[in-house]
Design an enzyme around this catalytic site. Structure first.
Site, PDB file in Angstrom:
ATOM      1  N   TYR A 119      20.007 -16.848 -36.308  1.00 50.45           N
ATOM      2  CA  TYR A 119      19.513 -16.444 -34.991  1.00 50.45           C
ATOM      3  C   TYR A 119      19.617 -14.927 -34.791  1.00 50.45           C
ATOM      4  CZ  TYR A 119      19.430 -21.405 -33.582  1.00 50.45           C
ATOM      5  OH  TYR A 119      19.176 -22.745 -33.478  1.00 50.45           O
ATOM      6  N   LYS A 166      27.839 -24.443 -45.715  1.00 47.72           N
ATOM      7  CA  LYS A 166      26.999 -24.953 -46.794  1.00 47.72           C
ATOM      8  C   LYS A 166      27.063 -23.919 -47.928  1.00 47.72           C
ATOM      9  CE  LYS A 166      23.886 -27.998 -48.226  1.00 47.72           C
ATOM     10  NZ  LYS A 166      24.115 -29.412 -48.518  1.00 47.72           N
ATOM     11  N   ASP A 198      25.938 -30.823 -43.774  1.00 46.56           N
ATOM     12  CA  ASP A 198      25.036 -31.983 -43.767  1.00 46.56           C
ATOM     13  C   ASP A 198      25.834 -33.293 -43.779  1.00 46.56           C
ATOM     14  OD1 ASP A 198      25.856 -31.277 -46.322  1.00 46.56           O
ATOM     15  OD2 ASP A 198      23.913 -31.620 -47.276  1.00 46.56           O
ATOM     16  N   ASP A 222      24.673 -25.164 -33.156  1.00 43.67           N
ATOM     17  CA  ASP A 222      23.637 -25.582 -32.210  1.00 43.67           C
ATOM     18  C   ASP A 222      23.257 -27.042 -32.468  1.00 43.67           C
ATOM     19  OD1 ASP A 222      21.799 -25.342 -30.208  1.00 43.67           O
ATOM     20  OD2 ASP A 222      20.405 -24.074 -31.316  1.00 43.67           O
ATOM     21  N   ASP A 226      24.505 -30.734 -30.381  1.00 41.06           N
ATOM     22  CA  ASP A 226      23.522 -31.630 -29.763  1.00 41.06           C
ATOM     23  C   ASP A 226      23.679 -33.049 -30.296  1.00 41.06           C
ATOM     24  OD1 ASP A 226      22.500 -29.469 -28.382  1.00 41.06           O
ATOM     25  OD2 ASP A 226      20.411 -29.992 -28.777  1.00 41.06           O
TER      26      ASP A 226
HETATM   27 MG    MG Z   1      20.374 -26.013 -28.538  1.00 43.40          MG
END
Ligand code: MG
Ligand code: NAI
Length: 325
Positions: A119, A166, A198, A222, A226
């Site tokens: 990001y 990772k 993962d 992120d 969720d």
């Molecule tokens: Mg989000």
């Protein structure tokens, strides 16, 4: 002292859940609230979705409470998180008695690096049909988030700390992230576990009770947070904090929910729980605990909003929380 709290309701249900949380804050403390504008409705009126004045107010406040923005979310919340100098995004995902959850034993806190990773915003189209993105992981930011994560776990009674990575594939960047986490753990004599992100997604789904604090690079945090929202009964319950060295911004994880905006039925709990994190940040741990206990009590016995299977309004739930306090 009366701390200055900047309040940015934003769009949609932000206009409904933020006043609810302010009512709760007014019940437990004495703060100077300063309301500021941001979001689609400001842009539609011809302004900047994040007016300079709002940015400056957040940058200079003791804390900011944000609701949600609509389509302009990225133009509003990313700079606001930067305005308060936040580097850690803290996202607790807990299941509550009385709420139908996929995994009722879930009690997780994601500590997400908030400034870099994929990001960092370094993307380009290098040729027709060929695009690239640069993933930035620095030693300083990795150390900072690891230190924050270990400290958070110790202060909040979590025994399990997991570092998501990772590094078997992203050898340089997540190698750096992992090295920094290992160094911080060694220096502080902290115990923790390393997990490939993962596989961790699957383990969190199957056995969330084996995890506590999860320290993650930006994108992983992120996504995994969720996923955890899905374990505990939905977005109406998830608060978050964006924490910097001496300022912070608090917000529900959810967005402006245009499908229910204006109906008065949005669940205010995520924002009220964000306000509890704000109280904690300002040093009012006891008041924060009181607010959480009041929310838990209301979630257990009702009233509940329609997202949790009830038929109560935002105002009913807020009044019940205030009543418990
Ligand atoms: Mg989000
Ligand atoms: P959303 O979180 O707004 O809504 C997703 C679903 O969850 C909807 O069905 C909504 O009704 C429900 N929901 C969310 N919060 C709720 C609450 N407190 N009570 C009851 N139900 C709730 O996400 P969506 O639909 O993907 O995005 C809608 C708008 O919000 C978009 O314009 C998006 O850009 C923006 N957004 C803004 C964010 C922010 O400001 N931080 C974060 C996520 C989305």
């Amino acid at each position: 002292m009366t701390e200055e709290i900047v309040v940015v309701p934003g769009d949609g249900i932000g206009q409904e859940v933020v006043p609810a949380a302010v009512e709760v804050l007014e019940t437990v403390g004495s703060f100077a609230f300063v309301e500021a504008e941001a979001g689609d409705h400001v842009a539609e009126a011809g302004g900047d979705p994040l007016p300079e004045e709002t940015y400056e107010l957040a940058a200079n406040a003791d804390a900011t409470l944000f609701g949600a923005a609509g389509e302009s979310a990225a133009d509003v919340i990313l700079p606001l998180r930067e305005a308060v100098g936040s580097f850690a995004n803290v996202r607790p995902a807990r299941a509550y008695p009385g709420v139908d959850a996929l995994r009722p034993e879930t009690d997780l806190v994601f500590v997400r690096e908030n400034t870099e990773g994929v990001y960092a915003g370094i993307e380009s189209e290098i040729a027709e049909g060929v695009t690239t993105l640069t993933r930035v992981i620095t030693e300083d930011a990795s150390r900072r988030i690891a230190e924050f994560g270990f400290e958070y776990a110790a202060e909040n009674g979590y025994d399990d700390v997991t570092v998501a990575h990772k590094a078997n594939v992203m050898r340089e960047t997540d190698g750096q992230f992992l090295d920094a986490c290992r160094a911080v753990a060694d220096e502080g004599d902290h115990e923790y576990e390393e997990a490939l992100m993962d596989a961790l997604a699957m383990h969190l789904l199957l056995r969330p009770e084996e995890y506590g604090v999860v320290v993650c690079p930006n994108l992983a945090g992120d996504m995994l947070s969720d996923l955890a929202a899905g374990l505990v009964g939905g977005l109406g319950l998830l608060p978050s904090a964006n924490v910097g060295p001496d300022n912070a911004l608090f917000e529900p994880v959810h967005g402006s929910a245009p499908d229910i905006a204006g109906q008065g039925v949005a669940n205010p709990c995520a924002t009220i729980l964000s306000a509890a994190m704000l109280l904690e940040h300002l040093g009012y741990g006891g008041k924060a605990a009181d607010v959480r206990t009041a929310v838990e009590s209301v979630l257990e016995s009702g009233p509940r909003t329609p997202d949790l299977g009830g038929d109560a309004t935002t105002a009913d739930v807020t009044a019940a929380v205030v009543d418990r306090l």
